[in-house]
Design a protein around this motif. Structure first.
Motif, PDB file in Angstrom:
ATOM      1  N   ARG A  65       0.815  -1.211   0.000  1.00  0.00           N
ATOM      2  CA  ARG A  65       0.000   0.000   0.000  1.00  0.00           C
ATOM      3  C   ARG A  65       0.851   1.264   0.000  1.00  0.00           C
ATOM      4  O   ARG A  65       0.345   2.359  -0.214  1.00  0.00           O
ATOM      5  N   LEU A  66       2.149   1.121   0.246  1.00  0.00           N
ATOM      6  CA  LEU A  66       3.043   2.268   0.294  1.00  0.00           C
ATOM      7  C   LEU A  66       3.869   2.338  -0.984  1.00  0.00           C
ATOM      8  O   LEU A  66       4.275   1.307  -1.516  1.00  0.00           O
ATOM      9  N   PRO A  67       4.110   3.537  -1.507  1.00  0.00           N
ATOM     10  CA  PRO A  67       4.925   3.647  -2.734  1.00  0.00           C
ATOM     11  C   PRO A  67       6.378   3.270  -2.445  1.00  0.00           C
ATOM     12  O   PRO A  67       6.888   3.473  -1.350  1.00  0.00           O
ATOM     13  N   LEU A  68       7.027   2.716  -3.468  1.00  0.00           N
ATOM     14  CA  LEU A  68       8.428   2.341  -3.328  1.00  0.00           C
ATOM     15  C   LEU A  68       9.279   3.595  -3.393  1.00  0.00           C
ATOM     16  O   LEU A  68       9.184   4.364  -4.344  1.00  0.00           O
ATOM     17  N   PRO A  69      10.107   3.855  -2.375  1.00  0.00           N
ATOM     18  CA  PRO A  69      10.929   5.076  -2.413  1.00  0.00           C
ATOM     19  C   PRO A  69      11.937   5.028  -3.549  1.00  0.00           C
ATOM     20  O   PRO A  69      12.470   3.971  -3.895  1.00  0.00           O
ATOM     21  N   THR A  70      12.201   6.179  -4.136  1.00  0.00           N
ATOM     22  CA  THR A  70      13.171   6.259  -5.225  1.00  0.00           C
ATOM     23  C   THR A  70      14.572   6.124  -4.661  1.00  0.00           C
ATOM     24  O   THR A  70      14.977   6.899  -3.794  1.00  0.00           O
ATOM     25  N   PRO A  71      15.345   5.135  -5.126  1.00  0.00           N
ATOM     26  CA  PRO A  71      16.690   4.975  -4.595  1.00  0.00           C
ATOM     27  C   PRO A  71      17.601   6.108  -5.024  1.00  0.00           C
ATOM     28  O   PRO A  71      17.358   6.791  -6.019  1.00  0.00           O
ATOM     29  N   GLU A  72      18.651   6.291  -4.272  1.00  0.00           N
ATOM     30  CA  GLU A  72      19.619   7.345  -4.565  1.00  0.00           C
ATOM     31  C   GLU A  72      20.517   6.930  -5.723  1.00  0.00           C
ATOM     32  O   GLU A  72      20.904   5.772  -5.854  1.00  0.00           O
ATOM     33  N   SER A  73      20.828   7.873  -6.601  1.00  0.00           N
ATOM     34  CA  SER A  73      21.743   7.606  -7.698  1.00  0.00           C
ATOM     35  C   SER A  73      23.163   7.506  -7.163  1.00  0.00           C
ATOM     36  O   SER A  73      23.630   8.376  -6.427  1.00  0.00           O
ATOM     37  N   VAL A  74      23.853   6.420  -7.537  1.00  0.00           N
ATOM     38  CA  VAL A  74      25.193   6.145  -7.019  1.00  0.00           C
ATOM     39  C   VAL A  74      26.162   6.049  -8.188  1.00  0.00           C
ATOM     40  O   VAL A  74      25.887   5.350  -9.172  1.00  0.00           O
ATOM     41  N   PRO A  75      27.302   6.744  -8.149  1.00  0.00           N
ATOM     42  CA  PRO A  75      28.280   6.640  -9.250  1.00  0.00           C
ATOM     43  C   PRO A  75      28.870   5.240  -9.313  1.00  0.00           C
ATOM     44  O   PRO A  75      29.087   4.589  -8.294  1.00  0.00           O
TER      45      PRO A  75
END
Length: 374
Positions: A65-75
């Motif tokens: 029921r909760l949106p998936l958080p956007t992961p952080e962009s990693v180099p």
């Protein structure tokens, strides 16, 4: 879907026919609340009603029921180390490049043109459903990710439909670096929770990394030490994505990992990377013997990339290739290349001519088996 038709257009048409929820044409006025029913003081008060129970979410499981958080962009490479990569060098020396140019002026190109035409025809075969080509090896560090990147770039160059290079090795794999990705964000595990049948190609590519030479990349992780990919995630992602991409090259973990065994068992074609050493060729032959025992034609749809990691290899190449071909597979020798040995992103124009030719032959062998071998 008709045989020989435009499978990508058919997929998008099927998705467009999916019924959607009716769109709102304007603001909806809320209905006035119903007045409470009169209460008779002579009757006893009704007992309080218990609140509706909420279904508990198991520990360690994401609440749908909760949106998936956007992961952080990693180099893909630490910025403090990126400057140390140095300037990429050519796979062939200046003398080799000059000599090749002179030979082109003095020899007939008819035979080369015929071979290149045949290889291009094999690489550009039409498909009605996406084909999966799995790449693995008996151990790490033998060039498995390098071969996967070469195959992905080769298919991107020759084909005009979408091509995906997928990393299924979460053990700090190097595929994103070899493919030239500067950063990664979404992983296979993330997409396994997001993908739905109603998604279109444009929706899916929003979670992928575009490759400079064309095509798309899906990494297994963000370059951090973590839990390895499980078989369920691999099956979910590959089954969902194959409807959008004509060819998917999978960079698997080394055998005998569970994901690698599953990928080798379910792929349309297989490429086993064998180091050009006596123990490497012997171990690869054991893998081929195992493939021969699978219930379907796994061995007939397998090719071996015999990879040289040093210019001073002492193993006789012809003897090693003959030993592997006895199992009934195609063998393509991938020579030592200074550009590949340097590490870092692969620049196709800087590869040695022999390396480019070998990559095209290997891709043609894999595509031939993925389409025509049953």
């Amino acid at each position: 879907m008709t045989e020989g038709g435009d499978w990508q257009r058919d997929v998008l048409r099927e998705l467009a026919d999916t019924p959607a929820a009716p769109a709102s044409t304007g603001p909806v006025e809320a209905s006035p609340p119903m007045p409470p029913a009169p209460v008779d003081p002579r009757l006893p008060s009704p007992p309080p009603q218990p609140a509706s129970p909420t279904r508990p979410v198991p520990r360690g499981t994401r609440d749908p029921r909760l949106p998936l958080p956007t992961p952080e962009s990693v180099p893909t490479v630490d910025p403090r180390l990126a400057h140390a990569l140095g300037r990429p060098q050519h796979g062939d020396s200046l003398t080799q490049r000059t000599g090749r140019s002179l030979r082109r002026l003095t020899t007939s190109a008819g035979q080369d043109v015929a071979e290149q035409t045949y290889l291009a025809t094999e690489l550009q075969q039409p498909v009605t459903t996406g084909r999966i080509i799995a790449v693995t090896s008996i151990r790490g560090g033998v060039g498995k990710s390098t071969v996967s990147a070469l195959l992905g770039r080769t298919f991107n160059h020759y084909r005009h439909d979408p091509v995906l290079t997928l990393e299924a090795d979460a053990a700090l794999g190097t595929l994103p670096v070899r493919m030239g990705a500067e950063s990664v964000r979404w992983s296979c595990a993330d997409l396994a929770q997001i993908l739905t049948p109603a998604m279109q190609l444009t929706d899916v590519t929003g979670y992928l990394v575009p490759v400079a030479d064309g095509g798309w990349l899906l990494p297994a992780g963000q370059g951090r030490v973590g839990a390895p990919m499980d078989v369920r995630t691999y099956r979910t992602v590959t089954l969902a994505l194959r409807r959008y991409f004509a060819v998917t090259v999978v960079d698997c973990e080394s055998l005998p990992g569970d994901v690698a065994r599953t990928a080798m068992d379910t792929a349309h074609a297989r490429v086993v990377v064998a180091p050009m050493t006596a123990e490497g060729v012997n171990g690869t032959r054991q893998v081929l013997n195992w493939l021969a025992q699978l219930p379907h034609a796994a061995l007939a749809s397998t090719a071996v990339a015999l990879s040289a990691s040093s210019p001073d290899t002492t193993l006789d190449e012809k003897t090693a290739a003959t030993h592997l071909r006895e199992a009934g597979v195609a063998v393509v020798s991938l020579p030592y290349d200074r550009h590949l040995a340097q590490g870092g992103p692969i620049h196709t124009v800087m590869l040695g001519q022999a390396t480019r030719d070998a990559a095209v032959r290997l891709a043609a062998e894999a595509m031939h088996r993925a389409v025509r071998v049953r």
